[in-house]
Design a protein around this motif. Structure first.
Motif, PDB file in Angstrom:
ATOM      1  N   GLY A  22      59.304 -95.648  25.722  1.00 12.74           N
ATOM      2  CA  GLY A  22      59.573 -96.805  26.678  1.00 12.74           C
ATOM      3  C   GLY A  22      58.919 -97.322  25.694  1.00 12.74           C
ATOM      4  O   GLY A  22      58.196 -97.096  24.268  1.00 12.74           O
ATOM      5  N   LEU A  23      58.333 -98.492  26.410  1.00  8.11           N
ATOM      6  CA  LEU A  23      57.033 -99.650  25.676  1.00  8.11           C
ATOM      7  C   LEU A  23      56.432 -98.782  25.156  1.00  8.11           C
ATOM      8  O   LEU A  23      55.725 -99.516  23.829  1.00  8.11           O
ATOM      9  N   GLY A  24      55.598 -97.894  25.523  1.00 12.19           N
ATOM     10  CA  GLY A  24      54.845 -97.109  24.891  1.00 12.19           C
ATOM     11  C   GLY A  24      55.345 -96.543  23.875  1.00 12.19           C
ATOM     12  O   GLY A  24      53.997 -96.291  22.645  1.00 12.19           O
ATOM     13  N   ASN A  25      56.471 -96.485  23.289  1.00 13.27           N
ATOM     14  CA  ASN A  25      56.495 -95.772  22.182  1.00 13.27           C
ATOM     15  C   ASN A  25      56.532 -96.533  21.043  1.00 13.27           C
ATOM     16  O   ASN A  25      56.510 -96.832  19.940  1.00 13.27           O
ATOM     17  N   LEU A  96      50.291 -99.059  40.297  1.00 16.53           N
ATOM     18  CA  LEU A  96      49.156 -99.726  39.387  1.00 16.53           C
ATOM     19  C   LEU A  96      50.026 -99.744  37.871  1.00 16.53           C
ATOM     20  O   LEU A  96      50.370-101.204  37.539  1.00 16.53           O
ATOM     21  N   ILE A  97      50.684 -99.192  37.012  1.00 14.37           N
ATOM     22  CA  ILE A  97      51.394 -99.093  35.767  1.00 14.37           C
ATOM     23  C   ILE A  97      52.685-100.104  36.038  1.00 14.37           C
ATOM     24  O   ILE A  97      52.756-100.492  35.375  1.00 14.37           O
ATOM     25  N   LEU A  98      53.114 -99.448  36.813  1.00 23.85           N
ATOM     26  CA  LEU A  98      54.799-100.467  37.456  1.00 23.85           C
ATOM     27  C   LEU A  98      54.314-102.079  37.544  1.00 23.85           C
ATOM     28  O   LEU A  98      54.875-103.067  36.799  1.00 23.85           O
ATOM     29  N   PHE A 221      49.731 -88.313  26.626  1.00 21.10           N
ATOM     30  CA  PHE A 221      49.844 -88.543  28.609  1.00 21.10           C
ATOM     31  C   PHE A 221      50.766 -89.243  28.981  1.00 21.10           C
ATOM     32  O   PHE A 221      52.218 -88.975  29.483  1.00 21.10           O
ATOM     33  N   PHE A 222      50.326 -90.226  28.023  1.00 18.79           N
ATOM     34  CA  PHE A 222      51.171 -91.655  28.670  1.00 18.79           C
ATOM     35  C   PHE A 222      52.812 -91.664  28.055  1.00 18.79           C
ATOM     36  O   PHE A 222      53.340 -91.946  28.732  1.00 18.79           O
ATOM     37  N   SER A 223      52.985 -91.158  26.981  1.00 13.92           N
ATOM     38  CA  SER A 223      54.238 -91.462  26.723  1.00 13.92           C
ATOM     39  C   SER A 223      55.335 -90.452  26.691  1.00 13.92           C
ATOM     40  O   SER A 223      56.702 -90.373  27.452  1.00 13.92           O
ATOM     41  N   ILE A 318      62.315 -97.683  35.649  1.00 11.47           N
ATOM     42  CA  ILE A 318      62.896 -96.949  37.158  1.00 11.47           C
ATOM     43  C   ILE A 318      62.483 -95.359  37.199  1.00 11.47           C
ATOM     44  O   ILE A 318      62.150 -95.635  38.729  1.00 11.47           O
ATOM     45  N   SER A 319      61.529 -94.493  35.878  1.00 13.24           N
ATOM     46  CA  SER A 319      61.243 -93.985  37.127  1.00 13.24           C
ATOM     47  C   SER A 319      59.840 -93.889  37.374  1.00 13.24           C
ATOM     48  O   SER A 319      59.655 -92.791  38.234  1.00 13.24           O
ATOM     49  N   LEU A 320      59.355 -95.009  37.533  1.00 15.03           N
ATOM     50  CA  LEU A 320      57.727 -95.083  37.993  1.00 15.03           C
ATOM     51  C   LEU A 320      58.467 -95.625  39.117  1.00 15.03           C
ATOM     52  O   LEU A 320      57.600 -95.129  40.337  1.00 15.03           O
ATOM     53  N   LEU A 321      59.552 -96.445  39.320  1.00 13.97           N
ATOM     54  CA  LEU A 321      59.356 -96.729  41.036  1.00 13.97           C
ATOM     55  C   LEU A 321      60.541 -95.532  41.913  1.00 13.97           C
ATOM     56  O   LEU A 321      60.261 -95.510  42.574  1.00 13.97           O
TER      57      LEU A 321
HETATM   58  N1  PFF Z   1      56.397 -92.453  28.913  1.00  8.46           N
HETATM   59  C1  PFF Z   1      56.530 -94.671  29.100  1.00  8.46           C
HETATM   60  C2  PFF Z   1      56.378 -95.129  28.252  1.00  8.46           C
HETATM   61  O1  PFF Z   1      55.525 -94.618  27.241  1.00  8.46           O
HETATM   62  O2  PFF Z   1      56.151 -97.060  27.820  1.00  8.46           O
HETATM   63  C3  PFF Z   1      55.254 -94.761  30.031  1.00  8.46           C
HETATM   64  C4  PFF Z   1      55.554 -94.171  31.940  1.00  8.46           C
HETATM   65  C5  PFF Z   1      56.377 -94.148  32.327  1.00  8.46           C
HETATM   66  C6  PFF Z   1      54.372 -93.403  32.260  1.00  8.46           C
HETATM   67  C7  PFF Z   1      56.395 -93.370  33.339  1.00  8.46           C
HETATM   68  C8  PFF Z   1      54.650 -93.158  33.031  1.00  8.46           C
HETATM   69  C9  PFF Z   1      55.804 -93.018  33.895  1.00  8.46           C
HETATM   70  F1  PFF Z   1      55.735 -92.424  34.647  1.00  8.46           F
END
Ligand code: PFF
Length: 459
Positions: A22-25, A96-98, A221-223, A318-321
């Motif tokens: 996602g945006l993380g990568n 919060l994240i979304l 973790f985030f990614s 979509i996975s966050l929601l």
């Molecule tokens: N993994 C996603 C990213 O790297 O952008 C962010 C993310 C998605 C974090 C879904 C947590 C999550 F449940």
């Protein structure tokens, strides 16, 4: 009502990889690598992904599949009432994240549209910077785009697990890979790209320090979308015959690969045009458009880039929601459709102060932070690490037998790494994440003492 399931294992892997990538990568990873020492950061990140990350993603998917429930229900069913708090932390983190993720997702919508319209074509970093800060600090425009992004997210989630999420990721993820590869080939073949490739791939070990280790573990973790129940939710729709360790390794591999490709896309291009790799969060929205502006065929590459970024953001949102939606649908019997709409609207509303915090509400601060930074801080420093520590302790100490069964499909598969898995879940992950969390909050020395003491107590 019959619980939904993924239509195929490929669909599950694409969905889980879509959540991870996602945006993380693509947005965060290259700028972290740019500011945290390049190759050494990459090496440390990969080690964390292959060890703690891989073990924890297996545990989360196994917890989900074993319970066939949303995170709160899953922890309650497998571990009893008190453990459901861990699931609750996950649901809250999803909210919060979304709420801020979608604001950034909105910027990608804006940049895609502007790229198509040709209105960001310039090579002047000053102008690009003004354009970017103009967008994020405006009142209505970013909120509107945040709304568009949320509508897209809600639309996919409403359509259901197999019909909505799976169907879209099966198209979007391969497309993302193709677009990404086109861009990487362009970037690494630019004259002068070599310096960037070297910076990103050749580790300079003198760059390793506490802050970098923290950033690398946090990023791993985030990614992988860990510590908050996303993988528990997705795992809960997985069929009993699927090979969890194998699927998890695929997801880790794909997420790491996109991180590496993201770095290879951004950094060589940035070096080739003599820009600053340490530009931070603006790297994607300010530096890259300047790079595209210099390039032959830059218009097309810019459109491809922002289309890819939007896809990456959407398959994660979509996975966050899906986490709170599953929770409200299962725990309160609210129809999935209404659950997605109501939760989506609430998240949209929380996103509004996030967006305004970067402009007119910038001076309203709590603990010295504006609302956007506060959300990021709460997630990065508290809810994700706490969720990660509790989940690994749960898998390693409370339901290890169940984990063993799930990971080997009741003994019908051989899972060779169970020893390493157990060790990581019981000791390595909880201590490493505790260290990361405490050292960020109280400084490295105190955290080291605490971690050593708790390690001794366990032994
Ligand atoms: N993994 C996603 C990213 O790297 O952008 C962010 C993310 C998605 C974090 C879904 C947590 C999550 F449940």
């Amino acid at each position: 009502m019959k619980r939904e399931q993924w239509g195929s294992r490929f669909g599950f892997i694409m969905a889980a990889a879509g959540s991870a990538v996602g945006l993380g990568n693509i947005w965060k990873f290259p700028y972290l690598a740019g500011t945290q020492g390049g190759g050494a950061f990459l090496a440390v990140y990969l080690v964390f992904m292959a060890t703690i990350g891989a073990a924890l993603i297996m545990a989360e998917i196994a917890i989900g599949r074993s319970a066939k429930k949303n995170p709160v229900g899953a922890f309650r069913l497998l571990g009893g009432g008190l453990w459901s708090v861990t699931g609750m932390i996950g649901v809250i983190t999803g909210f919060l994240i979304l709420s801020y993720y979608s604001v950034v997702g909105g910027w990608t919508v804006a940049y895609l549209l502007k790229s198509v319209a040709g209105t960001i074509e310039t090579t002047k970093p000053d102008l690009l910077e003004a354009q970017f800060s103009g967008l994020v600090s405006a009142v209505l425009e970013p909120i509107l785009y945040h709304g568009v992004f949320m509508v897209l997210t809600i639309g996919i989630v409403i359509a259901g697990v197999a019909q909505g999420i799976e169907r879209s990721v099966k198209i979007l993820m391969p497309l993302l890979f193709i677009l990404l590869i086109v861009l990487v080939v362009r970037s690494v073949t630019l004259p002068g790209a070599w310096e960037g490739i070297e910076f990103f791939l050749v580790p300079d070990w003198s760059q390793v320090n506490g802050e970098m280790l923290r950033a690398a573990l946090g990023q791993a973790f985030f990614s992988l979308s860990l510590g908050m129940g996303a993988m528990i939710t997705y795992g809960s729709y997985l069929d009993k015959g699927a090979d969890i360790p194998n699927a998890s390794c695929w997801v880790v591999f794909l997420a790491a690969l996109v991180g590496v490709l993201g770095g290879l896309l951004v950094l060589p291009a940035v070096f080739a045009f003599g820009m600053d790799p340490g530009a931070g969060p603006g790297l994607t929205f300010i530096t890259l458009p300047a790079v595209f502006g210099e390039m032959i065929g830059g218009y097309l590459f810019q459109v491809i880039f922002f289309a890819m970024l939007l896809i990456a953001a959407l398959t994660s949102s979509i996975s966050l929601l899906a986490i709170p939606v599953a929770y409200f649908a299962e725990e309160y019997g609210i129809e999935r459709k209404w659950s997605a709409i109501v939760v989506g609207i609430v998240i949209f509303l929380i996103g509004i102060p996030c967006s305004l915090a970067l402009g007119i509400w910038g001076e309203y601060k709590l603990f010295g932070m504006n609302f956007f930074d506060l959300m990021v801080y709460a997630v990065d420093y508290y809810t994700l690490p706490i969720g990660g520590i509790l989940t690994s302790l749960f898998a390693g100490w409370v339901v290890l037998e169940k984990m063993r069964k799930e990971l080997s499909n009741d003994g019908s598969l051989t899972f060779r790494w169970i020893g390493a898995f157990t060790w990581i879940m019981r000791i390595v992950a909880p201590l490493a994440v505790t260290w990361v969390m405490l050292s960020a909050l109280f400084g490295e020395r105190l955290a080291a003492i605490w971690v050593m003491l708790s390690g001794l107590l366990w032994n």
